[in-house]
Design a protein around this motif. Structure first.
Motif, PDB file in Angstrom:
ATOM      1  N   UNK A  40      54.318 -32.138 -10.063  1.00 45.12           N
ATOM      2  CA  UNK A  40      55.329 -31.271  -9.460  1.00 45.12           C
ATOM      3  C   UNK A  40      55.266 -31.361  -7.933  1.00 45.12           C
ATOM      4  N   UNK A  41      54.074 -31.330  -7.370  1.00 42.95           N
ATOM      5  CA  UNK A  41      53.936 -31.427  -5.911  1.00 42.95           C
ATOM      6  C   UNK A  41      54.367 -32.802  -5.410  1.00 42.95           C
ATOM      7  N   UNK A  42      54.047 -33.827  -6.175  1.00 44.63           N
ATOM      8  CA  UNK A  42      54.383 -35.200  -5.796  1.00 44.63           C
ATOM      9  C   UNK A  42      55.896 -35.375  -5.679  1.00 44.63           C
ATOM     10  N   UNK A  43      56.628 -34.798  -6.600  1.00 44.26           N
ATOM     11  CA  UNK A  43      58.082 -34.993  -6.607  1.00 44.26           C
ATOM     12  C   UNK A  43      58.831 -33.926  -5.813  1.00 44.26           C
ATOM     13  N   UNK A  44      58.170 -32.837  -5.445  1.00 41.19           N
ATOM     14  CA  UNK A  44      58.816 -31.831  -4.606  1.00 41.19           C
ATOM     15  C   UNK A  44      58.733 -32.202  -3.134  1.00 41.19           C
TER      16      UNK A  44
END
Length: 638
Positions: free
Chosen positions: A29-33
């Motif tokens: 989630x952090x990678x794609x946000x």
């Protein structure tokens, strides 16, 4: 019945630790946000490869070696005849891990990649994968990063660069290129020496002094690169140095004009009369640059990391910035080292949860009346892991958000069309980035590192007695070592009380405080107004909560606020985490992320407890949080 013995009977099937890039929904989630789609496409394969490499047998063999072969002073610091030598010896594992980190650009990625403001979240997401496998070599990396940023600032900012002499530019540029190198034979780490016996984070009574003596320095130069050692003679005693094997350092010292100043200094110098321990002239002629290692510290954790007490006797160095402005200069480094500490905390928790997830898949327990079940079928165990995972989600979102604000402060440029609406919602205005960073590094380190220790202990507890063992036979399961090392993170680079104090003082600063308050209010408002694919309860209004808190901060004095400094810091942290969770859930309507958002609000008493559902549905919801994705997608994993 059949009795067991050492070689027969039940043996637990070992858990399999998966690549975090694919196994950890929070990381995904952090990678794609925080990375736009075009950057994700370019780096995803390489980041996934790093996720595999940090779990390799070679890396864990280095970790075990670094723990077994701890750093030491040859001859306890003196030779057989009593002459001081002070040769520091580190093990093969420590050196192997250092080389791995340098070769993989753990620091360099923040400088030599073409991703602008996204270089920092990209860098720190990679560090998140690496730290739990590195036996603390990211501690020198953090100070290496801070020193590189400090030098880069003075070399690239016109107003600062114009004040440098040609010789200073040559020295600083040389050091900067070493600090961002990906070649282990050429790359440098750096120390950061501030702590003395007079205080930890309080450096006001620093007893190290520096005297300007350019005539003496003129004859002193490195044999290899022709770089002068520096015109300042530095003398004193440093109580903690956590990168004693570094090639350079940044330190504070008091000068005759008064106040504290910042210096950069090489750790080694050329001596044509230098000899080996057998009396043979040294080929490189290198000796320590006026540094004597008094002793190595004996610590509860981070035992592979050479931390020392240092005597400085005519250490030659260079003043960086103005005399008496040392605290201002060092703040650049502290911004980096505090973010590194925060990323280390979520790295440890992420690894601990990964181990706990893997263990739950293979461990069976009694289910009553002779029946057995896996831990993944235990409603209580899954509820516990779900609570831990939900807390981890908030901590990591805040951590990578902080690294993103750092990136924006370094690369202040408008966002391109490829950036998602969700990322725009958590992007501060360019004029606010610096002011936001001034308070965010203090807040984030305190808010994340303190609970990380408790979370990691819970990960250790999730394995029962096995979790408490120092599992160097299977190093990848060694949660106990991670817990021991994680415990230092709320302490170094500022304890929780120190950070809370600094946070209040920054908000009340007569010159910059109002800007930081405006920056916090703006990002909370922008994120709250994000129109995504999920809703929020009417009882949640972070903008209103912030206005109430802001009014108190503005109206009360520093003295009146200080007793509640921790509570105020945590209140602001809760507001930021809540809006980050909201934006994360709303960007794609992910049901699990929405669930985590509501769990956070529920835990803070902002919403009431949700209506009871069946035990099987509750279990399915908890499993979805722990393992990521819908229940139908998870069943094949368990």
């Amino acid at each position: 019945m059949q009795s067991s013995d050492a070689d027969k009977g039940f043996f637990q099937r070992p858990p399999v630790l998966e690549n975090q890039v694919y196994d950890d929904a929070t990381f995904q989630r952090c990678f794609t946000l925080f990375l736009p789609g075009d950057v994700v496409q370019k780096v995803e394969t390489e980041v996934a490869e790093l996720g595999n490499e940090v779990l390799s047998d070679q890396v864990f063999a280095w970790v075990t070696d670094s723990e077994h072969n701890k750093p030491y002073l040859k001859g306890s610091g003196r030779d057989v005849f009593g002459q001081w030598k002070g040769d520091l010896v580190t093990g093969e594992g420590w050196r192997g891990l250092q080389d791995f980190g340098q070769a993989h650009g753990i620091v360099a990625a923040g400088y030599d990649t073409p991703y602008g403001a996204f270089s920092r979240p990209y860098q720190f997401l990679r560090i998140q994968l690496w730290t739990a496998s590195c036996a603390n070599v990211t501690c020198p990396s953090a100070m290496q990063d801070g020193a590189a940023r400090l030098l880069q600032t003075h070399l690239s900012t016109p107003a600062l660069a114009s004040k440098l002499s040609a010789e200073e530019k040559k020295v600083f540029e040389n050091a900067f290129q070493h600090l961002i190198s990906r070649d282990p034979s050429n790359a440098w780490t750096s120390g950061q020496w501030m702590t003395e016996r007079t205080g930890g984070s309080d450096v006001s009574l620093t007893e190290t002094t520096a005297v300007y003596q350019p005539s003496v320095a003129a004859a002193l130069a490195s044999k290899h690169e022709g770089i002068p050692l520096g015109p300042w003679s530095i003398n004193g005693f440093k109580w903690f140095s956590s990168a004693t094997d570094s090639r350079m350092t940044v330190l504070l010292a008091r000068t005759q004009k008064g106040g504290l100043s910042t210096f950069v200094a090489p750790m080694r110098k050329h001596d044509p009369f230098a000899t080996t321990s057998t009396g043979i002239p040294k080929p490189d002629g290198e000796i320590l640059n006026g540094v004597r290692i008094q002793r190595l510290k004996n610590k509860s954790g981070t035992q592979s990391l050479p931390t020392a007490e240092l005597v400085l006797e005519d250490m030659r160095g260079w003043l960086i910035g103005q005399e008496g402005r040392g605290i201002h200069e060092v703040s650049t480094i502290l911004n980096l080292t505090r973010i590194h500490s925060t990323v280390a905390a979520v790295s440890y928790v992420g690894r601990g949860l990964g181990i706990a997830r893997a263990y739950a898949k293979v461990r069976e327990i009694g289910a009553g009346k002779g029946a057995r079940m896996k831990l993944t079928e235990s409603a209580l165990h899954m509820r516990t892991l779900a609570k831990m995972t939900s807390e981890y989600r908030g901590l990591m979102l805040l951590t990578i958000f902080t690294s993103y604000v750092l990136g924006i402060s370094e690369h202040p440029a408008p966002l391109g069309p490829e950036v998602s609406q969700a990322l725009k919602a958590v992007t501060p205005q360019l004029k606010h980035a610096g002011a936001l960073l001034r308070v965010l590094t203090q807040l984030t380190k305190a808010y994340v590192c303190k609970p990380a220790v408790s979370l990691l202990f819970s990960c250790m507890e999730a394995l029962g007695g096995v979790g408490y063992l120092l599992n160097d036979e299977q190093e990848y399961l060694n949660v106990a070592r991670l817990y021991r090392d994680c415990s230092v993170l709320p302490i170094w680079e500022g304890t929780t009380d120190v950070l809370s104090t600094d946070f209040i003082r920054a908000l009340k600063h007569p010159k910059g405080g109002s800007g930081s308050l405006d920056a916090l209010g703006d990002i909370i408002k922008t994120a709250f107004e994000f129109q995504g694919k999920s809703s929020y309860p009417g009882s949640w209004n972070p903008v209103k909560e912030w206005e109430t808190l802001k009014n108190r901060i503005v109206q009360e004095s520093v003295g009146e606020l200080m007793g509640d400094a921790r509570d105020i810091l945590w209140a602001v942290g809760d507001l930021l985490v809540s809006v980050l969770l909201y934006v994360d859930a709303g960007r794609d309507g992910d049901a699990v992320s929405q669930d985590i958002f509501y769990r956070f609000l529920e835990g803070k008493g902002i919403v009431g407890k949700r209506a009871k559902i069946s035990v099987s549905d509750e279990l399915a919801r908890d499993i979805a949080v722990v393992y990521g994705g819908a229940q139908s997608e998870i069943s094949s994993k368990l």
